[in-house]
Design a protein around this motif. Structure first.
Motif, PDB file in Angstrom:
ATOM      1  N   ALA A 111      25.974  62.794  -4.002  1.00 37.42           N
ATOM      2  CA  ALA A 111      25.887  62.455  -2.579  1.00 37.42           C
ATOM      3  C   ALA A 111      27.117  61.669  -2.125  1.00 37.42           C
ATOM      4  O   ALA A 111      27.641  61.897  -1.027  1.00 37.42           O
ATOM      5  CB  ALA A 111      24.612  61.659  -2.306  1.00 37.42           C
ATOM      6  N   VAL A 112      27.590  60.768  -2.967  1.00 35.10           N
ATOM      7  CA  VAL A 112      28.776  59.980  -2.618  1.00 35.10           C
ATOM      8  C   VAL A 112      30.004  60.879  -2.569  1.00 35.10           C
ATOM      9  O   VAL A 112      30.827  60.783  -1.649  1.00 35.10           O
ATOM     10  CB  VAL A 112      28.974  58.806  -3.599  1.00 35.10           C
ATOM     11  CG1 VAL A 112      30.283  58.073  -3.310  1.00 35.10           C
ATOM     12  CG2 VAL A 112      27.799  57.843  -3.543  1.00 35.10           C
ATOM     13  N   VAL A 113      30.121  61.782  -3.525  1.00 32.31           N
ATOM     14  CA  VAL A 113      31.258  62.703  -3.530  1.00 32.31           C
ATOM     15  C   VAL A 113      31.284  63.521  -2.244  1.00 32.31           C
ATOM     16  O   VAL A 113      32.334  63.695  -1.622  1.00 32.31           O
ATOM     17  CB  VAL A 113      31.249  63.611  -4.785  1.00 32.31           C
ATOM     18  CG1 VAL A 113      32.212  64.777  -4.640  1.00 32.31           C
ATOM     19  CG2 VAL A 113      31.591  62.793  -6.025  1.00 32.31           C
ATOM     20  N   GLU A 131      34.187  64.643   2.993  1.00 30.89           N
ATOM     21  CA  GLU A 131      34.263  64.723   4.448  1.00 30.89           C
ATOM     22  C   GLU A 131      35.356  63.835   5.020  1.00 30.89           C
ATOM     23  O   GLU A 131      35.731  63.986   6.178  1.00 30.89           O
ATOM     24  CB  GLU A 131      32.910  64.370   5.071  1.00 30.89           C
ATOM     25  CG  GLU A 131      31.843  65.398   4.764  1.00 30.89           C
ATOM     26  CD  GLU A 131      30.478  65.059   5.327  1.00 30.89           C
ATOM     27  OE1 GLU A 131      30.390  64.180   6.216  1.00 30.89           O
ATOM     28  OE2 GLU A 131      29.496  65.672   4.883  1.00 30.89           O
ATOM     29  N   ARG A 132      35.898  62.934   4.204  1.00 34.55           N
ATOM     30  CA  ARG A 132      36.897  61.977   4.690  1.00 34.55           C
ATOM     31  C   ARG A 132      38.241  62.087   3.970  1.00 34.55           C
ATOM     32  O   ARG A 132      39.113  61.243   4.191  1.00 34.55           O
ATOM     33  CB  ARG A 132      36.354  60.563   4.537  1.00 34.55           C
ATOM     34  CG  ARG A 132      35.192  60.277   5.467  1.00 34.55           C
ATOM     35  CD  ARG A 132      34.444  59.032   5.037  1.00 34.55           C
ATOM     36  NE  ARG A 132      33.418  58.641   5.968  1.00 34.55           N
ATOM     37  CZ  ARG A 132      32.213  59.198   6.032  1.00 34.55           C
ATOM     38  NH1 ARG A 132      31.900  60.192   5.253  1.00 34.55           N
ATOM     39  NH2 ARG A 132      31.318  58.772   6.902  1.00 34.55           N
ATOM     40  N   THR A 133      38.389  63.070   3.097  1.00 38.57           N
ATOM     41  CA  THR A 133      39.645  63.201   2.366  1.00 38.57           C
ATOM     42  C   THR A 133      40.252  64.577   2.584  1.00 38.57           C
ATOM     43  O   THR A 133      39.577  65.521   2.984  1.00 38.57           O
ATOM     44  CB  THR A 133      39.452  62.990   0.845  1.00 38.57           C
ATOM     45  OG1 THR A 133      38.477  63.907   0.358  1.00 38.57           O
ATOM     46  CG2 THR A 133      39.040  61.588   0.520  1.00 38.57           C
ATOM     47  N   GLU A 134      41.523  64.665   2.307  1.00 33.33           N
ATOM     48  CA  GLU A 134      42.238  65.924   2.449  1.00 33.33           C
ATOM     49  C   GLU A 134      41.694  66.950   1.460  1.00 33.33           C
ATOM     50  O   GLU A 134      41.300  66.611   0.344  1.00 33.33           O
ATOM     51  CB  GLU A 134      43.726  65.714   2.182  1.00 33.33           C
ATOM     52  CG  GLU A 134      44.405  64.833   3.199  1.00 33.33           C
ATOM     53  CD  GLU A 134      45.860  64.596   2.865  1.00 33.33           C
ATOM     54  OE1 GLU A 134      46.436  65.369   2.069  1.00 33.33           O
ATOM     55  OE2 GLU A 134      46.419  63.640   3.413  1.00 33.33           O
ATOM     56  N   ARG A 135      41.727  68.188   1.875  1.00 32.41           N
ATOM     57  CA  ARG A 135      41.225  69.285   1.048  1.00 32.41           C
ATOM     58  C   ARG A 135      41.919  69.318  -0.319  1.00 32.41           C
ATOM     59  O   ARG A 135      41.295  69.623  -1.324  1.00 32.41           O
ATOM     60  CB  ARG A 135      41.452  70.606   1.779  1.00 32.41           C
ATOM     61  CG  ARG A 135      40.753  71.767   1.148  1.00 32.41           C
ATOM     62  CD  ARG A 135      41.070  73.111   1.748  1.00 32.41           C
ATOM     63  NE  ARG A 135      41.200  73.168   3.186  1.00 32.41           N
ATOM     64  CZ  ARG A 135      41.335  74.276   3.870  1.00 32.41           C
ATOM     65  NH1 ARG A 135      41.341  75.438   3.258  1.00 32.41           N
ATOM     66  NH2 ARG A 135      41.468  74.260   5.173  1.00 32.41           N
ATOM     67  N   ARG A 160      30.304  73.741  -2.640  1.00 25.86           N
ATOM     68  CA  ARG A 160      29.983  74.439  -1.393  1.00 25.86           C
ATOM     69  C   ARG A 160      30.427  73.626  -0.181  1.00 25.86           C
ATOM     70  O   ARG A 160      31.003  74.170   0.767  1.00 25.86           O
ATOM     71  CB  ARG A 160      28.481  74.723  -1.315  1.00 25.86           C
ATOM     72  CG  ARG A 160      28.133  75.436  -0.024  1.00 25.86           C
ATOM     73  CD  ARG A 160      26.722  75.902   0.042  1.00 25.86           C
ATOM     74  NE  ARG A 160      26.510  76.521   1.345  1.00 25.86           N
ATOM     75  CZ  ARG A 160      25.565  77.373   1.607  1.00 25.86           C
ATOM     76  NH1 ARG A 160      24.730  77.738   0.666  1.00 25.86           N
ATOM     77  NH2 ARG A 160      25.438  77.874   2.807  1.00 25.86           N
ATOM     78  N   ARG A 161      30.177  72.324  -0.187  1.00 27.21           N
ATOM     79  CA  ARG A 161      30.579  71.498   0.951  1.00 27.21           C
ATOM     80  C   ARG A 161      32.103  71.494   1.102  1.00 27.21           C
ATOM     81  O   ARG A 161      32.622  71.551   2.212  1.00 27.21           O
ATOM     82  CB  ARG A 161      30.040  70.078   0.803  1.00 27.21           C
ATOM     83  CG  ARG A 161      30.329  69.156   1.983  1.00 27.21           C
ATOM     84  CD  ARG A 161      29.867  69.677   3.350  1.00 27.21           C
ATOM     85  NE  ARG A 161      28.502  70.090   3.405  1.00 27.21           N
ATOM     86  CZ  ARG A 161      27.456  69.319   3.696  1.00 27.21           C
ATOM     87  NH1 ARG A 161      27.624  68.046   3.977  1.00 27.21           N
ATOM     88  NH2 ARG A 161      26.244  69.829   3.718  1.00 27.21           N
TER      89      ARG A 161
END
Length: 160
Positions: free
Chosen positions: A60-62, A67-71, A91-92
């Protein structure tokens, strides 16, 4: 026996939180969730997750971090997780890539038409909330999976 890692203790100290019951994963989740908002703490989060004993919590933390880091950094975060817990984060990460590409207009409308039904409710909702391309929003407002997604896409379309 130490319940949490030294990195997690430093994370809690950096947030200046009151002492928590470290055996309570909900309390640890609150620390992680607060820490993710501060980019300067990502290194400590990374180290703490390496020793996080609750794999579902680590996953969940990952996802929050993704969602807040570069791809380009997603793989290093996903690699913290055991093989059996990477599926959701993988998937996310892929969904975030689709969203980023769509917002940058690197995905043609034909792909949106062909793929929308395969995309998760989460991704469809993010598209409805975030994308500012009228053709995409119009399509999602008609073909989105849920009433909520279609309504939000319609509302967003009015602001484009």
């Amino acid at each position: 026996m130490q319940i949490v890692s030294l990195a997690f203790e430093h994370l809690a100290e950096a947030l200046r939180t009151d002492p928590i019951d470290e055996s309570d994963e909900h309390a640890r989740w609150a620390i992680y969730r607060a820490a993710v908002a501060d980019e300067a703490l990502l290194g400590l989060i990374y180290e703490a997750l390496k020793d996080e004993r609750e794999s579902s919590l680590a996953s969940a933390v990952v996802v929050l971090v993704l969602e807040r880091t570069e791809r380009s950094r997603h793989a290093e975060w996903i690699d913290i997780l055991g093989d059996e817990h990477r599926g959701f984060s993988d998937r996310r990460s892929a969904e975030l890539g689709i969203l980023e590409d769509l917002m940058s207009e690197r995905i043609p409308m034909v792909m949106v038409r062909d793929s929308l039904g395969e995309w998760s409710d989460w991704l469809q909702l993010k598209i409805a909330e975030s994308v500012r391309i009228s053709d995409v929003l119009e399509f999602v407002s008609r073909e989105g999976r849920t009433k909520r997604i279609r309504r939000i896409a319609s509302e967003s379309l009015r602001t484009v």
